[in-house]
Design a protein around this motif. Structure first.
Motif, PDB file in Angstrom:
ATOM      1  N   PHE A 124      34.780  46.084  43.276  1.00  0.00           N
ATOM      2  CA  PHE A 124      34.405  44.671  43.248  1.00  0.00           C
ATOM      3  C   PHE A 124      35.626  43.779  43.424  1.00  0.00           C
ATOM      4  N   GLN A 125      36.743  44.196  42.825  1.00  0.00           N
ATOM      5  CA  GLN A 125      37.960  43.386  42.940  1.00  0.00           C
ATOM      6  C   GLN A 125      38.350  43.233  44.404  1.00  0.00           C
ATOM      7  N   LYS A 126      38.278  44.339  45.141  1.00  0.00           N
ATOM      8  CA  LYS A 126      38.638  44.295  46.567  1.00  0.00           C
ATOM      9  C   LYS A 126      37.698  43.361  47.328  1.00  0.00           C
ATOM     10  N   VAL A 127      36.406  43.462  47.041  1.00  0.00           N
ATOM     11  CA  VAL A 127      35.430  42.629  47.755  1.00  0.00           C
ATOM     12  C   VAL A 127      35.640  41.155  47.403  1.00  0.00           C
ATOM     13  N   VAL A 128      35.890  40.880  46.124  1.00  0.00           N
ATOM     14  CA  VAL A 128      36.118  39.500  45.677  1.00  0.00           C
ATOM     15  C   VAL A 128      37.323  38.894  46.385  1.00  0.00           C
ATOM     16  N   GLU A 129      38.379  39.700  46.496  1.00  0.00           N
ATOM     17  CA  GLU A 129      39.607  39.211  47.152  1.00  0.00           C
ATOM     18  C   GLU A 129      39.355  38.989  48.639  1.00  0.00           C
ATOM     19  N   GLN A 130      38.599  39.876  49.231  1.00  0.00           N
ATOM     20  CA  GLN A 130      38.279  39.752  50.661  1.00  0.00           C
ATOM     21  C   GLN A 130      37.391  38.530  50.896  1.00  0.00           C
ATOM     22  N   GLU A 131      36.416  38.331  50.032  1.00  0.00           N
ATOM     23  CA  GLU A 131      35.444  37.256  50.200  1.00  0.00           C
ATOM     24  C   GLU A 131      35.928  35.921  49.662  1.00  0.00           C
ATOM     25  N   GLN A 132      37.038  35.954  48.877  1.00  0.00           N
ATOM     26  CA  GLN A 132      37.542  34.731  48.247  1.00  0.00           C
ATOM     27  C   GLN A 132      36.439  34.060  47.420  1.00  0.00           C
ATOM     28  N   SER A 133      35.762  34.882  46.610  1.00  0.00           N
ATOM     29  CA  SER A 133      34.652  34.373  45.814  1.00  0.00           C
ATOM     30  C   SER A 133      35.171  33.444  44.722  1.00  0.00           C
ATOM     31  N   ASP A 134      34.338  32.465  44.361  1.00  0.00           N
ATOM     32  CA  ASP A 134      34.679  31.555  43.267  1.00  0.00           C
ATOM     33  C   ASP A 134      34.023  31.961  41.971  1.00  0.00           C
ATOM     34  N   LEU A 135      32.871  32.565  42.093  1.00  0.00           N
ATOM     35  CA  LEU A 135      32.120  32.952  40.894  1.00  0.00           C
ATOM     36  C   LEU A 135      31.504  34.322  41.131  1.00  0.00           C
ATOM     37  N   VAL A 136      31.665  35.214  40.151  1.00  0.00           N
ATOM     38  CA  VAL A 136      31.015  36.515  40.239  1.00  0.00           C
ATOM     39  C   VAL A 136      29.962  36.571  39.133  1.00  0.00           C
ATOM     40  N   LEU A 137      28.719  36.819  39.539  1.00  0.00           N
ATOM     41  CA  LEU A 137      27.643  36.969  38.562  1.00  0.00           C
ATOM     42  C   LEU A 137      27.193  38.420  38.574  1.00  0.00           C
ATOM     43  N   THR A 188      29.263  28.609  22.531  1.00  0.00           N
ATOM     44  CA  THR A 188      29.399  27.874  23.796  1.00  0.00           C
ATOM     45  C   THR A 188      30.843  27.916  24.267  1.00  0.00           C
ATOM     46  N   ILE A 189      31.012  28.318  25.525  1.00  0.00           N
ATOM     47  CA  ILE A 189      32.337  28.441  26.138  1.00  0.00           C
ATOM     48  C   ILE A 189      32.390  27.487  27.331  1.00  0.00           C
ATOM     49  N   GLN A 190      33.532  26.828  27.509  1.00  0.00           N
ATOM     50  CA  GLN A 190      33.684  25.986  28.693  1.00  0.00           C
ATOM     51  C   GLN A 190      34.764  26.556  29.586  1.00  0.00           C
ATOM     52  N   ILE A 191      34.463  26.594  30.868  1.00  0.00           N
ATOM     53  CA  ILE A 191      35.459  27.021  31.856  1.00  0.00           C
ATOM     54  C   ILE A 191      35.782  25.791  32.685  1.00  0.00           C
ATOM     55  N   PRO A 192      36.960  25.172  32.466  1.00  0.00           N
ATOM     56  CA  PRO A 192      37.273  23.922  33.168  1.00  0.00           C
ATOM     57  C   PRO A 192      37.321  24.063  34.692  1.00  0.00           C
ATOM     58  N   ALA A 193      37.767  25.220  35.165  1.00  0.00           N
ATOM     59  CA  ALA A 193      37.849  25.391  36.613  1.00  0.00           C
ATOM     60  C   ALA A 193      37.576  26.831  36.987  1.00  0.00           C
ATOM     61  N   LEU A 194      36.831  27.024  38.077  1.00  0.00           N
ATOM     62  CA  LEU A 194      36.590  28.379  38.590  1.00  0.00           C
ATOM     63  C   LEU A 194      37.870  28.883  39.240  1.00  0.00           C
ATOM     64  N   PRO A 195      38.025  30.170  39.485  1.00  0.00           N
ATOM     65  CA  PRO A 195      36.999  31.201  39.486  1.00  0.00           C
ATOM     66  C   PRO A 195      36.760  31.818  38.118  1.00  0.00           C
ATOM     67  N   ALA A 196      35.655  32.523  37.993  1.00  0.00           N
ATOM     68  CA  ALA A 196      35.295  33.152  36.733  1.00  0.00           C
ATOM     69  C   ALA A 196      34.307  34.287  36.992  1.00  0.00           C
ATOM     70  N   VAL A 197      34.167  35.153  35.963  1.00  0.00           N
ATOM     71  CA  VAL A 197      33.171  36.229  35.995  1.00  0.00           C
ATOM     72  C   VAL A 197      32.192  35.965  34.859  1.00  0.00           C
ATOM     73  N   ILE A 198      30.913  35.994  35.166  1.00  0.00           N
ATOM     74  CA  ILE A 198      29.894  35.793  34.135  1.00  0.00           C
ATOM     75  C   ILE A 198      28.895  36.942  34.196  1.00  0.00           C
ATOM     76  N   THR A 199      28.579  37.545  33.032  1.00  0.00           N
ATOM     77  CA  THR A 199      27.516  38.560  33.035  1.00  0.00           C
ATOM     78  C   THR A 199      26.281  37.946  32.391  1.00  0.00           C
ATOM     79  N   CYS A 200      25.130  38.318  32.941  1.00  0.00           N
ATOM     80  CA  CYS A 200      23.875  37.636  32.636  1.00  0.00           C
ATOM     81  C   CYS A 200      23.000  38.419  31.676  1.00  0.00           C
ATOM     82  N   ASP A 201      22.468  37.689  30.684  1.00  0.00           N
ATOM     83  CA  ASP A 201      21.595  38.326  29.693  1.00  0.00           C
ATOM     84  C   ASP A 201      20.162  37.839  29.881  1.00  0.00           C
ATOM     85  N   LEU A 202      19.275  38.421  29.096  1.00  0.00           N
ATOM     86  CA  LEU A 202      17.837  38.230  29.226  1.00  0.00           C
ATOM     87  C   LEU A 202      17.373  36.789  29.279  1.00  0.00           C
ATOM     88  N   ARG A 203      17.939  35.948  28.416  1.00  0.00           N
ATOM     89  CA  ARG A 203      17.370  34.606  28.274  1.00  0.00           C
ATOM     90  C   ARG A 203      17.856  33.620  29.324  1.00  0.00           C
TER      91      ARG A 203
END
Lengths: 274, 347
Positions: A124-137, A188-203
Motif C-alpha cells: 500500500f505504501q508503494k501505491v500511495v506514493e505512486q498515486e500521491q494519495s491524500d487520504l487512505v481509507l 474526537t481527533i482533529q487532523i489539521p491537514a492531510l494526508p492521513a490514514v483512517i480505518t473505518c468501523d461499523l457505525r
C-alpha cells in the motif's frame, strides 16, 4: 509547445483553490461473513466458498464515495490485492462509485496464511506514493485474518496521522474531525491537514447497494494491474503459520423449562450464582 | 563467561542469544549472581493501557504482564506507561517502569514512545494488550521498528510460538515468530490478571517526541458503576430481540442485582440501540466471564466468536432454532420481556 504552456497557465490561474483530495480505498476479497469456515488439511479450505467484499472495506468505499459527492474529494481509487477474482471485488467498488481501480495481482493467500499485514502495508505504501494519495481509507479489519494491522502499519511507514475505528468523519476538504470508537466510549481527533490514514468501523455509515446502471457503468472504468512479486517488496511472512486447527467444541447444553429451573441449575449445578 | 552462559541458558526452544545480548551488562550480572536456571533470559517491555483513576493499571494490563511472564523468563519485565499522572499500582512481576509524563492522548505519541524506548534498549519481547488501544498503537510502533507483530495471542506455546484465532475464532493458527524482537498483543481473557502491587520499583522518567500532526480534542465516556465489560465475572448481553435501546433497562436491572456488566450484539449496535463499546463479538470485545447470559440474541458466528469461551452460557430467546442455543449450556425458550423481569425478581 506554446499553446500547451498557455493551457497550463490557464489551469493554474483558474483552478479554484481547494484541496484536490485523492482518496485511496483498500478493498479486500474475503470469505463471505455468513460462511462458517472448515479447517481441513492444516488450512482453511476456500474451495467453492462464497467470497465477498470485506464488510469494513465496503464501509470505507461508501465513505470515500460520500466525500466525493460532498465535493471535498475528486477521485476515489480502489485497490485490491489477490488473485484474478479480485477484479469482481474491484468492480463492486467501482459500481458503488469509485473512479478507477488497481489490482495488485498475487496467488499468495491474503488471509494471513501467506501474505501478512507487514508486506501488505508496504505494498500500500508503494501505491500511495505512486498515486500521491491524500487520504487512505481502509476497513478496520479483514474478517478472515482478524488482524486489523494494515491501517496503523501503513500510517507508521508513511509517518502520517492515523485514526482507527472511525465512527464519524467531518471535513471541509482541508482538515478532518474524526470521532472514533475507544475501549470505553468514543473520542474526537482533529487532523489539521492531510494526508492521513483512517480505518473505518461499523457505525461510520451504511453502504449503498450498487444499482444496475452503476454496475454497467463500472465495466467501463479503468482497472490497472500490478504484480505483487514485482514490486521489490519481501513478501515472505515473518510469522510462519505452522498449523491450523479448529477450536475444541463446547460440551452440549440442555434446554430448561422455566426461570425457576434455570436458577436452580445456575445455583446448584454451574455454581455461578449464590 | 560465554561458555558458562551457553551452558546455563540452554534454550528449550530454537532460539540463540545474540552476541550483543550476551555481552550486555544486564545479562552478565545475571549470570554472575548465579541464577542457575534453564529458563530463557529475556528482557521484556510491556505496554500499559492508559491508567485508571488513581494511577492504577487496567485489568487488561494485569493480564498482559502474566502473558509476558509466560513467554519470557519473567526476570526482567519493564512497564511502559504513557500518562500525565504518576502510576501508583502496577502488576506484580514488573521490575522497572518507564513513565512518559505526557497528557497527550494520541495513539501516534504512544507508538512513538514505544519506538523510542524499544530503540534505546534491546528487548526480546514487547507485549501489549489486544484492546482497541493496543491494536491501534502496536502495528504503528511495529512498522516504525520494522517488526511484524503477532496480535490477539490466546496461548503461548513457547518463546517463539503462539496461537492466535482467525476467521471469527473458527480457525486457530499456531504461528512461529521469526523477528529477533517478538512484538505481541495478547487477549486479556486468555491470561490471569497478575495481582497489583504498590509502585516501589525503579521509575525512569522518559520523554517522547510528541506527534503534532493530529490533535486530541475530547472523549465521550459513559461512566458507570458496573464492572468493566472486558473483565467482569458476569455479563448480560442484549440483541435485536430487545427491540429498542430503552428496553435495555431490563438487562440493567438484572445486571445491578448480579453485579454484572452489560453487553450487546452487533445487531443492537447497528440498530443504534446501544453504543459501540458495548459490542461483544468478532469485531467488538471478546469476553470470557464465568456466566454469560445472551438475551434476545440469535447467535451469529460473529457474536459467538466474542463469547464462546465463557464458562457458563445461558440463552433466552423465543426462537428454538436460534444458533445461540447450540453453544448455550442452559437454554430457555421464552419471551425475554417476561423471563428477564422474573429472573431479576427471583435472583
Amino acid at each position: 509547445h506554446c499553446s500547451k504552456y498557455k493551457v497550463l497557465i490557464h489551469i493554474i490561474k483558474y483552478t479554484p483553490y481547494q484541496l484536490i483530495m485523492k482518496i485511496l480505498v483498500g478493498v479486500k476479497r474475503v470469505v463471505d461473513y455468513a460462511v462458517k469456515v472448515r479447517v481441513q488439511n492444516n488450512t482453511v479450505d476456500l474451495n467453492n466458498i462464497k467470497m465477498s467484499l470485506n464488510p469494513f472495506c465496503e464501509i470505507a468505499v461508501e465513505e470515500a464515495v460520500r466525500l466525493k459527492e460532498q465535493k471535498v474529494a475528486d477521485e476515489v481509487v480502489a485497490v485490491s490485492i489477490g488473485p484474478k477474482q479480485c477484479s469482481e471485488t474491484l468492480r463492486t467498488a467501482l459500481a458503488m462509485g469509485a473512479d478507477r481501480a488497481i489490482h495488485i495481482s498475487t496467488d499468495l493467500r491474503t488471509d494471513y496464511m501467506e501474505l501478512q499485514p507487514y508486506a501488505i502495508a508496504q505494498i500500500f505504501q508503494k501505491v500511495v506514493e505512486q498515486e500521491q494519495s491524500d487520504l487512505v481509507l481502509l476497513g478496520k479489519q479483514g474478517i478472515d485474518s482478524d488482524c486489523g494491522q494494515t491501517g496503523p502499519m501503513l500510517a507508521g511507514l508513511l509517518g502520517w496521522p492515523q485514526v482507527t475505528f472511525a465512527a464519524n468523519i467531518e471535513t471541509d476538504g482541508k482538515s478532518m474531525t474524526v470521532e472514533r470508537e475507544t475501549d470505553d466510549g468514543t473520542e474526537t481527533i482533529q487532523i489539521p491537514a492531510l494526508p492521513a490514514v483512517i480505518t473505518c468501523d461499523l457505525r461510520l455509515n451504511e453502504p449503498r447497494y450498487a444499482t444496475l446502471p452503476n454496475i454497467m457503468k463500472a465495466k467501463k472504468k479503468k482497472v490497472d494491474t500490478l504484480v505483487a512479486e514485482d514490486m521489490g517488496i519481501d513478501l515472505t511472512p515473518r510469522n510462519e503459520v505452522l498449523e491450523v486447527f479448529e477450536p475444541p467444541p463446547r460440551k452440549e447444553g440442555i434446554m430448561v423449562d422455566d426461570v425457576d429451573s434455570l436458577l436452580d441449575k445456575l445455583r446448584n449445578e454451574a455454581g455461578v450464582i449464590e | 563467561l560465554l561458555v558458562v552462559a551457553s551452558i546455563i541458558h540452554k534454550p528449550s526452544v530454537n532460539r540463540t542469544l545474540s552476541l550483543s545480548t550476551m555481552l550486555s551488562t544486564r545479562f552478565l550480572s545475571r549470570t554472575t549472581t548465579a541464577r542457575f536456571t534453564l529458563a530463557r533470559y529475556a528482557s521484556t517491555l510491556v505496554v500499559s493501557e492508559p491508567l485508571l483513576e488513581g494511577g492504577i493499571v487496567s485489568p487488561a494490563t494485569q493480564s498482559t504482564v502474566t502473558a509476558a511472564q509466560q513467554v519470557s523468563s519473567g526476570d526482567d519485565i519493564s512497564l511502559l506507561i504513557v500518562s500525565e499522572q504518576a502510576p501508583t499500582q502496577v502488576p506484580e512481576g514488573v521490575s522497572k517502569i518507564y513513565h512518559v509524563a505526557c497528557g497527550d492522548l494520541l495513539s501516534e505519541t504512544v507508538a512513538e514512545a514505544i519506538k523510542e524506548v524499544a530503540s534505546a534498549s534491546s528487548f526480546e519481547y514487547i507485549v501489549a494488550p489486544a484492546s482497541k488501544f493496543g491494536s491501534t498503537v502496536v502495528p504503528r510502533a511495529a512498522a516504525m521498528l520494522s517488526l511484524s507483530p503477532v496480535t490477539d495471542v490466546i496461548e503461548i506455546v513457547s518463546g517463539d510460538t503462539f496461537i492466535r484465532p482467525m476467521y471469527a475464532g473458527n480457525a486457530l493458527a499456531k504461528v512461529k515468530a521469526t523477528d529477533a524482537t517478538k512484538f505481541l498483543s495478547v487477549r486479556p481473557t486468555s491470561f490471569e490478571k497478575a495481582p497489583l502491587q504498590d509502585v516501589t520499583m525503579d521509575v525512569e522518567a522518559t520523554t517522547v517526541t510528541p506527534f503534532t500532526k493530529s490533535k486530541w480534542i475530547s472523549e465521550q465516556v459513559s461512566k458507570s458503576d458496573r464492572p468493566d465489560l472486558g473483565s467482569a465475572n458476569i455479563v448480560i448481553s442484549g440483541g435485536r430481540g430487545l427491540k429498542s435501546g430503552d428496553n435495555f433497562v431490563l438487562l440493567e436491572q438484572l445486571a445491578d442485582k448480579l453485579q454484572a456488566a452489560v453487553g450487546a450484539s452487533r445487531a443492537a449496535v447497528d440498530a443504534g440501540m446501544v453504543p459501540n463499546d458495548m459490542q461483544v463479538g468478532q469485531t467488538g470485545k471478546v469476553v470470557a466471564p464465568d456466566l454469560y447470559i445472551a438475551v434476545g440474541i440469535s447467535g451469529a458466528i460473529q457474536h459467538l466468536s466474542g463469547m464462546k469461551d465463557s464458562k457458563t452460557i445461558v440463552a433466552i430467546n423465543t426462537d428454538a432454532e436460534a444458533p445461540i442455543f447450540s453453544v448455550a449450556d442452559y437454554g430457555l425458550q421464552a419471551d425475554l420481556f417476561e423471563a428477564v423481569p422474573e429472573l431479576t425478581e427471583k435472583v
